[in-house]
Design a protein around this motif. Structure first.
Motif, PDB file in Angstrom:
ATOM      1  N   VAL A   1      -1.008 -35.294  -9.032  1.00 39.17           N
ATOM      2  CA  VAL A   1      -2.059 -35.090 -10.032  1.00 39.17           C
ATOM      3  C   VAL A   1      -1.527 -35.532 -11.392  1.00 39.17           C
ATOM      4  N   ARG A   2      -2.134 -36.570 -11.959  1.00 37.75           N
ATOM      5  CA  ARG A   2      -1.717 -37.037 -13.279  1.00 37.75           C
ATOM      6  C   ARG A   2      -2.289 -36.145 -14.371  1.00 37.75           C
ATOM      7  N   TRP A   3      -3.587 -35.856 -14.269  1.00 36.34           N
ATOM      8  CA  TRP A   3      -4.270 -35.037 -15.266  1.00 36.34           C
ATOM      9  C   TRP A   3      -5.312 -34.157 -14.584  1.00 36.34           C
ATOM     10  N   LEU A   4      -5.630 -33.064 -15.233  1.00 41.66           N
ATOM     11  CA  LEU A   4      -6.791 -32.260 -14.897  1.00 41.66           C
ATOM     12  C   LEU A   4      -7.692 -32.317 -16.122  1.00 41.66           C
ATOM     13  N   ALA A   5      -8.952 -32.698 -15.917  1.00 37.60           N
ATOM     14  CA  ALA A   5      -9.888 -32.819 -17.031  1.00 37.60           C
ATOM     15  C   ALA A   5     -10.937 -31.707 -16.941  1.00 37.60           C
ATOM     16  N   ARG A   6     -11.177 -31.068 -18.070  1.00 37.21           N
ATOM     17  CA  ARG A   6     -12.212 -30.033 -18.134  1.00 37.21           C
ATOM     18  C   ARG A   6     -13.566 -30.710 -18.324  1.00 37.21           C
ATOM     19  N   ARG A   7     -14.546 -30.222 -17.590  1.00 39.45           N
ATOM     20  CA  ARG A   7     -15.919 -30.704 -17.743  1.00 39.45           C
ATOM     21  C   ARG A   7     -16.847 -29.530 -17.495  1.00 39.45           C
ATOM     22  N   ASP A   8     -17.517 -29.093 -18.533  1.00 33.87           N
ATOM     23  CA  ASP A   8     -18.342 -27.896 -18.463  1.00 33.87           C
ATOM     24  C   ASP A   8     -17.483 -26.755 -17.915  1.00 33.87           C
TER      25      ASP A   8
ATOM     26  N   ALA B   1     -12.838 -37.623 -22.178  1.00 35.86           N
ATOM     27  CA  ALA B   1     -12.151 -37.612 -23.468  1.00 35.86           C
ATOM     28  C   ALA B   1     -10.706 -37.170 -23.294  1.00 35.86           C
ATOM     29  N   PRO B   2      -9.780 -37.811 -23.993  1.00 35.34           N
ATOM     30  CA  PRO B   2      -8.374 -37.401 -23.897  1.00 35.34           C
ATOM     31  C   PRO B   2      -8.157 -35.916 -24.223  1.00 35.34           C
ATOM     32  N   ALA B   3      -8.930 -35.386 -25.142  1.00 38.51           N
ATOM     33  CA  ALA B   3      -8.771 -33.979 -25.531  1.00 38.51           C
ATOM     34  C   ALA B   3      -9.128 -33.012 -24.406  1.00 38.51           C
ATOM     35  N   SER B   4      -9.871 -33.482 -23.398  1.00 35.35           N
ATOM     36  CA  SER B   4     -10.254 -32.603 -22.294  1.00 35.35           C
ATOM     37  C   SER B   4      -9.226 -32.599 -21.167  1.00 35.35           C
ATOM     38  N   CYS B   5      -8.172 -33.404 -21.305  1.00 37.62           N
ATOM     39  CA  CYS B   5      -7.186 -33.559 -20.231  1.00 37.62           C
ATOM     40  C   CYS B   5      -5.916 -32.761 -20.490  1.00 37.62           C
ATOM     41  N   GLU B   6      -5.384 -32.204 -19.410  1.00 36.62           N
ATOM     42  CA  GLU B   6      -4.122 -31.472 -19.457  1.00 36.62           C
ATOM     43  C   GLU B   6      -3.285 -31.863 -18.246  1.00 36.62           C
ATOM     44  N   GLU B   7      -1.977 -31.733 -18.401  1.00 39.05           N
ATOM     45  CA  GLU B   7      -1.103 -31.924 -17.254  1.00 39.05           C
ATOM     46  C   GLU B   7      -1.332 -30.776 -16.282  1.00 39.05           C
ATOM     47  N   PRO B   8      -1.107 -31.020 -14.999  1.00 43.02           N
ATOM     48  CA  PRO B   8      -1.297 -29.931 -14.032  1.00 43.02           C
ATOM     49  C   PRO B   8      -0.288 -28.809 -14.273  1.00 43.02           C
TER      50      PRO B   8
ATOM     51  N   SER C   1     -16.151 -26.812 -14.835  1.00 44.46           N
ATOM     52  CA  SER C   1     -15.386 -27.289 -13.689  1.00 44.46           C
ATOM     53  C   SER C   1     -14.179 -28.113 -14.142  1.00 44.46           C
ATOM     54  N   VAL C   2     -13.412 -28.553 -13.158  1.00 40.58           N
ATOM     55  CA  VAL C   2     -12.211 -29.349 -13.403  1.00 40.58           C
ATOM     56  C   VAL C   2     -12.294 -30.617 -12.567  1.00 40.58           C
ATOM     57  N   ILE C   3     -11.939 -31.731 -13.166  1.00 40.87           N
ATOM     58  CA  ILE C   3     -11.897 -33.024 -12.485  1.00 40.87           C
ATOM     59  C   ILE C   3     -10.434 -33.391 -12.286  1.00 40.87           C
ATOM     60  N   VAL C   4     -10.075 -33.789 -11.080  1.00 39.35           N
ATOM     61  CA  VAL C   4      -8.706 -34.165 -10.747  1.00 39.35           C
ATOM     62  C   VAL C   4      -8.555 -35.675 -10.912  1.00 39.35           C
ATOM     63  N   ILE C   5      -7.576 -36.068 -11.720  1.00 36.45           N
ATOM     64  CA  ILE C   5      -7.269 -37.491 -11.896  1.00 36.45           C
ATOM     65  C   ILE C   5      -5.946 -37.734 -11.172  1.00 36.45           C
ATOM     66  N   PRO C   6      -6.003 -38.397 -10.003  1.00 33.63           N
ATOM     67  CA  PRO C   6      -4.793 -38.566  -9.201  1.00 33.63           C
ATOM     68  C   PRO C   6      -3.799 -39.537  -9.843  1.00 33.63           C
ATOM     69  N   ASP C   7      -2.546 -39.368  -9.481  1.00 33.29           N
ATOM     70  CA  ASP C   7      -1.473 -40.254  -9.920  1.00 33.29           C
ATOM     71  C   ASP C   7      -1.167 -41.198  -8.754  1.00 33.29           C
ATOM     72  N   LEU C   8      -1.847 -42.337  -8.719  1.00 31.73           N
ATOM     73  CA  LEU C   8      -1.708 -43.255  -7.587  1.00 31.73           C
ATOM     74  C   LEU C   8      -0.281 -43.734  -7.364  1.00 31.73           C
TER      75      LEU C   8
END
Length: 166
Positions: free
Chosen positions: A131-138, A112-119, A140-147
Motif C-alpha cells: 500500500v503506497r497511500w491511503l486516501a480519505r474520501r468522505d 488531493a495530496p492532502a487527503s493521502c496518508e502512508e499506511p 471511506s478510504v481508497i487504497v492506492i497500491p504500490d505496484l
C-alpha cells in the motif's frame, strides 16, 4: 504524491477508481492504457501465482496479474461488471505493460495530496508494503497500491518474469 508521474496540480491527480471484493482501490489514470471487457486468459504453467496468465491485447502478449492475491483476498470468478485494466508502468527501471481484472471500474476522479496518508504501521489487514497511500474520501478510504513493491518479489526471484511489451 506520486513518483510515477508529474501530472499533478494543486487540486490533485486523476486516478482510476476500481473495486476488488468490495474495497475501493485507485491507480493513476495516466498509466491506464485501456479498459476491456473480460477476455480469454491463457494460463502460463509454472508462472508465479500473482501473474499466472496472459492476454492478447492488440497483438501484444500482456501478463495478467491478480491483485487480489497481493492483498490476501480470495480469487473470484469474473462477473458481468468485471473489467480488464491494461496499464503501463515502470518496474525495476523498465516500462512494462500489465493488466489486472477489477471486479468493477467505478470512475476517474481527482485525489488531493492532502487527503493521502502512508499506511499505518499496525492495524492493516493487508501487507503494508503493498500500500503506497491511503486516501480519505468522505467516510471511506481508497487504497492506492504500490505496484513496484507488489511485483518486486517476482522480478527479484525470476528475472524476465514480466515481459516488456514493445
Amino acid at each position: 504524491m506520486t513518483d510515477q508521474t508529474n501530472d499533478t496540480n494543486e487540486d490533485g491527480e486523476e486516478f482510476l477508481h476500481f473495486e476488488l471484493q468490495g474495497e475501493v482501490f485507485a491507480l493513476e489514470a495516466m498509466i491506464v492504457r485501456e479498459i476491456l471487457d473480460v477476455v480469454t486468459v491463457t494460463g502460463v504453467p509454472g508462472a508465479p501465482r500473482l501473474v499466472n496468465g496472459v492476454i492478447n491485447f492488440r497483438g501484444k502478449i500482456i501478463p495478467l496479474a491478480d491483485l487480489r492475491l497481493a492483498f490476501d483476498m480470495e480469487p473470484t470468478e469474473a462477473t458481468i461488471d468485471s473489467r480488464i485494466v491494461v496499464i503501463e508502468t515502470e518496474l525495476d527501471g523498465e516500462q512494462h505493460w500489465l493488466c489486472f481484472r477489477a471486479d468493477k471500474v467505478l470512475e476517474v476522479a481527482t485525489i488531493a495530496p492532502a487527503s493521502c496518508e502512508e499506511p499505518p504501521m499496525v492495524g492493516m489487514r493487508w501487507n503494508r508494503r503493498h500500500v503506497r497511500w491511503l486516501a480519505r474520501r468522505d467516510e471511506s478510504v481508497i487504497v492506492i497500491p504500490d505496484l513496484p513493491a507488489i511485483f518486486d518479489a517476482i522480478l527479484q526471484t525470476s528475472p524476465g518474469a514480466i515481459p516488456v511489451a514493445a
